[in-house]
Design a protein around this motif. Structure first.
Motif, PDB file in Angstrom:
ATOM      1  N   ALA A  73       0.729   7.173  -1.067  1.00  0.00           N
ATOM      2  CA  ALA A  73      -0.591   7.019  -1.523  1.00  0.00           C
ATOM      3  C   ALA A  73      -1.187   8.303  -0.704  1.00  0.00           C
ATOM      4  O   ALA A  73      -0.758   9.121  -0.027  1.00  0.00           O
ATOM      5  N   ILE A  74      -2.566   8.208  -1.094  1.00  0.00           N
ATOM      6  CA  ILE A  74      -3.397   9.650  -0.650  1.00  0.00           C
ATOM      7  C   ILE A  74      -4.897   9.196  -0.589  1.00  0.00           C
ATOM      8  O   ILE A  74      -5.226   8.553  -1.384  1.00  0.00           O
ATOM      9  N   PHE A  75      -5.167   9.797   0.496  1.00  0.00           N
ATOM     10  CA  PHE A  75      -6.786   9.655   0.753  1.00  0.00           C
ATOM     11  C   PHE A  75      -7.434  10.846   0.165  1.00  0.00           C
ATOM     12  O   PHE A  75      -7.260  11.834   0.356  1.00  0.00           O
ATOM     13  N   LEU A  76      -8.575  10.346  -0.595  1.00  0.00           N
ATOM     14  CA  LEU A  76      -9.338  11.310  -1.529  1.00  0.00           C
ATOM     15  C   LEU A  76     -10.322  12.223  -0.991  1.00  0.00           C
ATOM     16  O   LEU A  76     -10.901  13.202  -1.306  1.00  0.00           O
ATOM     17  N   ALA A  77     -10.703  11.890   0.427  1.00  0.00           N
ATOM     18  CA  ALA A  77     -11.778  12.420   0.795  1.00  0.00           C
ATOM     19  C   ALA A  77     -11.748  13.729   1.041  1.00  0.00           C
ATOM     20  O   ALA A  77     -12.560  14.599   0.632  1.00  0.00           O
TER      21      ALA A  77
ATOM     22  N   ASP B 268       3.430  -3.929   7.002  1.00  0.00           N
ATOM     23  CA  ASP B 268       3.284  -4.639   5.538  1.00  0.00           C
ATOM     24  C   ASP B 268       2.119  -3.766   4.827  1.00  0.00           C
ATOM     25  O   ASP B 268       1.406  -4.364   4.429  1.00  0.00           O
ATOM     26  N   GLY B 269       2.163  -2.635   4.918  1.00  0.00           N
ATOM     27  CA  GLY B 269       1.088  -1.756   4.233  1.00  0.00           C
ATOM     28  C   GLY B 269       1.461  -0.421   3.756  1.00  0.00           C
ATOM     29  O   GLY B 269       2.922  -0.325   3.171  1.00  0.00           O
ATOM     30  N   TRP B 270       0.492   0.462   3.309  1.00  0.00           N
ATOM     31  CA  TRP B 270       0.778   1.678   2.573  1.00  0.00           C
ATOM     32  C   TRP B 270       1.152   2.987   3.703  1.00  0.00           C
ATOM     33  O   TRP B 270       0.497   2.983   4.544  1.00  0.00           O
ATOM     34  N   ALA B 271       1.758   3.862   2.976  1.00  0.00           N
ATOM     35  CA  ALA B 271       1.860   5.216   3.695  1.00  0.00           C
ATOM     36  C   ALA B 271       0.886   6.177   2.999  1.00  0.00           C
ATOM     37  O   ALA B 271       1.288   6.397   1.906  1.00  0.00           O
TER      38      ALA B 271
END
Length: 350
Positions: free
Chosen positions: A8-12, A294-297
């Motif tokens: 996943a990616i942070f859009l900021a 139990d989450g996202w990278a």
């Protein structure tokens, strides 16, 4: 064990007025084409989301989720880094943070803090409306100007500072608890919560609030010369989010941790694109998998040298290559004897 979700990616760092980065639909399609499966949305950027509307209207929240899903992605979390910063600001930084709040509040510390608190409460409800269970933010800072004190800190200053920080955050944490969402503080220089010890002191003041958790970002620990792998051993139960971000620290005879007031390119400690720095991501992904993270990278891209579009393109396959498909059985099961209690006693000679 659980397999980490991603990439996943942070859009900021990518939101911009130019296409395709100027609205949520376009940027999601762009990131999906690069191989990402999720996006973390900066809630302060109106090009991406209207936070208050997402809190007050389930229909609008569904529209936002639908826009992301149309691109083949999911929302991993919302972020209130800028708003969280304003929950607690020392007067010395008042004007420097004016840009984080509406212009009508310029110079008014109290107004900015009240606005930020309400923003966090909106984020709790918006996260619930979007079906999310974790949220990213900063703690803000009342004590950062004393981090390397001269003159020495007066007795009791730190205790008073954390008491006040907890007083401001407890109602926010309670609101998140109401909606079943964890608050994940990114431990970051410039924040009162910047390492394990400061997180522990804060946690004690909020009575070990179950919603007070950690956004794990190893890049900030590299720049503090902190053991970021052992950190996971200590705090894995509170790590609910993960920013995949690289960094390097190359001290010289002229500068070290503090950077000598230099720009990013000339600092001993620099953020780098994934794979260009010194972070042991193999070790990190192994430990997080070991402890059932139990989450996202989520890639948070920042680099003093590389162009962001190249960083984004390289980030998805980098993360994917580090995600461990965890095993469902022991590697030596083939040699098992299938014993019972009587057999075990016989082996032990009892």
């Amino acid at each position: 064990m659980k397999t980490i979700k991603g990439p996943a990616i942070f859009l900021a760092q990518f939101a911009d007025d130019k296409e395709p980065f100027n609205n949520l639909k376009n940027i999601c399609h762009y990131m999906a084409d690069l191989g990402y499966k999720g996006v973390q949305i900066p809630s302060w950027d109106s090009r991406m989301i209207d936070l208050q509307k997402a809190a007050e209207s389930k229909d609008y929240a569904d529209e936002i989720a639908g826009t992301v899903e149309e691109a083949g992605l999911v929302i991993t979390e919302l972020s209130t880094h800028l708003q969280g910063q304003l929950v607690a600001v020392h007067p010395a930084y008042n004007e420097l943070f004016d840009g984080f709040a509406p212009a009508s509040m310029a110079g008014d510390l109290k107004a900015k803090s009240e606005w930020a608190t309400q923003q966090l409460k909106y984020a709790a409800k918006a996260s619930h409306n979007l079906g999310l269970n974790a949220h990213a933010t900063f703690s803000g800072a009342l004590m950062w100007h004393t981090v390397y004190p001269w003159p020495q800190r007066p007795a009791g200053l730190v205790d008073t500072g954390f008491t006040e920080l907890a007083k401001r955050w407890t109602p926010i944490l309670d609101e998140f608890d109401k909606y079943g969402v964890d608050v994940c503080y990114e431990l970051h220089p410039g924040e009162d919560l910047h390492d394990g010890i400061t997180f522990e002191m804060f946690l004690e003041k909020v009575n070990n609030h179950k919603r007070a958790n950690i956004l794990y970002d190893p890049s900030h620990f590299v720049l503090q010369c902190l053991d970021y792998l052992q950190f996971i051993d200590f705090y894995h139960e509170r790590i609910k989010m993960f920013h995949v971000k690289d960094a390097e620290f190359n001290p010289t005879g002229k500068q070290g941790v503090y950077g000598g007031f230099q720009g990013w390119v000339d600092r001993a400690g620099r953020f780098r694109s994934l794979g260009d720095g010194q972070v042991d991501f193999g070790g990190i992904f192994s430990k997080l998998s070991q402890y059932d993270y139990d989450g996202w990278a989520v890639l948070e891209w920042e680099c003093a040298i590389k162009h962001p579009e190249q960083g984004a393109a390289e980030g998805a396959p980098f993360i994917q290559s580090h995600i461990i498909r965890v095993t469902e059985k022991a590697f030596d099961d083939f040699a098992g004897t299938g014993a019972d209690e009587a057999f075990n006693k016989k082996i032990l000679g009892i």
